[in-house]
Design a protein around this motif. Structure first.
Motif, PDB file in Angstrom:
ATOM      1  N   LEU A   1      55.174 -38.108 -15.699  1.00  0.00           N
ATOM      2  CA  LEU A   1      53.957 -38.831 -16.069  1.00  0.00           C
ATOM      3  C   LEU A   1      54.210 -39.947 -17.080  1.00  0.00           C
ATOM      4  O   LEU A   1      53.361 -40.822 -17.260  1.00  0.00           O
TER       5      LEU A   1
ATOM      6  N   ASN B   1      54.939 -43.202 -18.308  1.00  0.00           N
ATOM      7  CA  ASN B   1      55.029 -44.530 -17.702  1.00  0.00           C
ATOM      8  C   ASN B   1      55.663 -45.566 -18.626  1.00  0.00           C
ATOM      9  O   ASN B   1      55.808 -46.720 -18.252  1.00  0.00           O
TER      10      ASN B   1
ATOM     11  N   SER C   1      48.760 -39.607  -3.498  1.00  0.00           N
ATOM     12  CA  SER C   1      48.672 -39.828  -4.939  1.00  0.00           C
ATOM     13  C   SER C   1      49.764 -40.711  -5.508  1.00  0.00           C
ATOM     14  O   SER C   1      49.771 -40.990  -6.697  1.00  0.00           O
TER      15      SER C   1
ATOM     16  N   ASP D   1      54.133 -44.611 -11.176  1.00  0.00           N
ATOM     17  CA  ASP D   1      53.194 -44.412 -10.078  1.00  0.00           C
ATOM     18  C   ASP D   1      53.534 -43.130  -9.319  1.00  0.00           C
ATOM     19  O   ASP D   1      53.655 -43.122  -8.100  1.00  0.00           O
TER      20      ASP D   1
ATOM     21  N   ARG E   1      51.975 -39.956  -9.510  1.00  0.00           N
ATOM     22  CA  ARG E   1      50.974 -38.919  -9.759  1.00  0.00           C
ATOM     23  C   ARG E   1      51.127 -37.748  -8.799  1.00  0.00           C
ATOM     24  O   ARG E   1      50.874 -36.602  -9.157  1.00  0.00           O
TER      25      ARG E   1
ATOM     26  N   PHE F   1      51.648 -34.013  -9.964  1.00  0.00           N
ATOM     27  CA  PHE F   1      50.713 -32.963  -9.561  1.00  0.00           C
ATOM     28  C   PHE F   1      51.468 -31.776  -8.962  1.00  0.00           C
ATOM     29  O   PHE F   1      51.129 -30.615  -9.224  1.00  0.00           O
TER      30      PHE F   1
END
Length: 450
Positions: free
Chosen positions: A103, A105, A192, A202, A204, A208
């Motif tokens: 996550l 970034n 996602s 990018d 996600r 998840f």
């Protein structure tokens, strides 16, 4: 008149411990499958290097194979429930870190060490990959303790008369998760975001997947806390070091003649056949069956067959047993060898899928019977070590077999490898039937006193 088998299955589904094991198992198995898809994809998106991917897989596999014997000894010393709980928390921690890593970034990570001192870390692809290596090693190490504890807790939580049905349900659910999990992971990555090449951005969908697996371990740890141990194993073993405990487990298996014979037989088959199939099937899909989609079909057919075989073993295993446990084992392997022989000569995916379906059916049926036989035979206080030795046979020897098969394929053709492997399996099963007492081993053998 009521069917005793139906009454037994109904009693199992009402069992308090089984319901909690089932609930935790379902979510944990699904989470595992998400990570199995997401982690290789993360490495490929980050590096584009298949060597890095292979290294990550090795970092997970090697500690699992090396430490699983120690894991079994620790399980027997401290109880399966306690070790399994700790392994779940360890996995949750590692996957939580992996989720945060994905996550992130920002190209840099700033840590505030004090009011006047900060540490800025350049989060480049190389450093991220190094962290993934460390996390992969940790996950493999946690599995070395989680696997023997997970297989050893069943006899302590489920009544002996329900073991075969319970094993069938849980292993069947694992097969279902192996069919559903990868599809769910693929959907998450597509919908996602799956990461841009060379950076973990990018992503996600990846986050998840890892986050869900992290949560699944926490939830399954909670459900495990609800499981009550029916009876703590009684034994008079003096306290000893972990290595001595491992040695005691090996001695126990060696002194139990049926266990020794079966473990040696399984080890021989795993060394000569197990890894060869892991290498040969992808090559078959690539060279003869038009690539990755065909490989997916092959694995799907095998998984469906295993699921069917497990269901048959769980619901009608006793009624279908035409001979002793040992004879059924050897006959099943001989039939499997016959099914392996023509795999290299198939010309269409449906032909290979039909053979893989049959192999899966045999494998699923025998898995339930083998696990139940070991759980009933081994004294409870030795269960962790016995299961770790059993799992080491496949996790430790199969990679050696795979490496050997890769070399063999540089010398002979794929068709010859399948034909030879099938013949070897039939010969091994036949010789074991004719020359060893394996054929007379009964499924009703009582555990050996220790």
């Amino acid at each position: 008149m009521d069917d005793p088998k139906k009454r037994q299955r109904a009693a199992l589904m009402r069992d308090h411990n089984f319901k909690w094991l089932l609930r935790g198992g379902v979510i944990s198995m699904l989470g595992d499958q998400l990570t199995m898809v997401a982690l290789p994809w993360l490495v490929l998106k980050l590096t584009g290097d298949t060597l890095a991917l292979g290294f990550v897989i090795a970092l997970m596999s090697i500690p699992r194979a090396v430490f699983i014997l120690i894991g079994g000894a620790v399980v027997d010393r401290y109880s399966p429930k306690r070790v399994l709980m700790l392994s779940k928390y360890a996995n949750a921690l590692l996957l939580g870190v992996l989720t945060l890593l994905v996550l992130n970034n920002q190209p840099t990570l700033t840590l505030s060490l004090s009011e006047s001192l900060t540490l800025t870390i350049d989060m480049n692809a190389h450093l991220t990959l190094m962290l993934i290596y460390v996390l992969a090693f940790g996950i493999g190490l946690a599995q070395a303790f989680g696997i023997p504890s997970g297989t050893s807790i069943m006899p302590q939580a489920i009544a002996a008369e329900h073991l075969q049905a319970a094993n069938g349900v849980l292993m069947g659910l694992r097969q279902v998760s192996m069919l559903i999990g990868p599809l769910l992971a693929a959907g998450l990555l597509a919908i996602s975001g799956n990461g841009a090449d060379g950076v973990v951005a990018d992503a996600r969908g990846l986050a998840f997947a890892f986050g869900f697996d992290c949560l699944s371990f926490l939830v399954s740890a909670w459900t495990l806390s609800k499981v009550g141990i029916l009876k703590a194993p009684e034994h008079n073993e003096a306290p000893q070091s972990v290595l001595r405990s491992v040695g005691a487990g090996l001695v126990m298996v060696w002194n139990d003649v049926p266990l020794r014979l079966c473990f040696i037989y399984w080890g021989t088959v795993s060394l000569f056949i197990g890894g060869a199939m892991q290498v040969a099937l992808p090559v078959l899909a690539s060279e003869k069956l038009h690539g990755a989609s065909a490989f997916g079909l092959l694995m799907g057919a095998n998984g469906a067959g295993m699921l069917l075989g497990m269901a048959v073993a769980a619901m009608a295993g006793a009624r279908l047993r035409f001979a002793s446990f040992g004879t059924v084992l050897l006959v099943g392997d001989a039939i499997a060898g016959v099914l392996v022989m023509p795999l290299g000569a198939v010309q269409a995916p449906w032909q290979a899928c039909a053979l893989m379906l049959g192999l899966g059916l045999l494998s699923g049926y025998m898995q339930i019977n083998v696990f139940t036989w070991i759980q009933r035979r081994v004294p409870p206080h030795m269960m962790g070590r016995a299961m770790s030795i059993f799992m080491f046979i496949f996790m430790g020897l199969a990679p050696l077999s795979a490496a050997g098969a890769g070399w063999v394929l540089t010398v002979i053709s794929l068709s010859q490898l399948f034909l030879g492997g099938g013949i070897i399996l039939v010969v091994f099963a036949t010789l074991a039937y004719l020359l060893t007492p394996i054929r007379s081993i009964s499924s009703d053998n009582a555990p050996q006193p220790q």
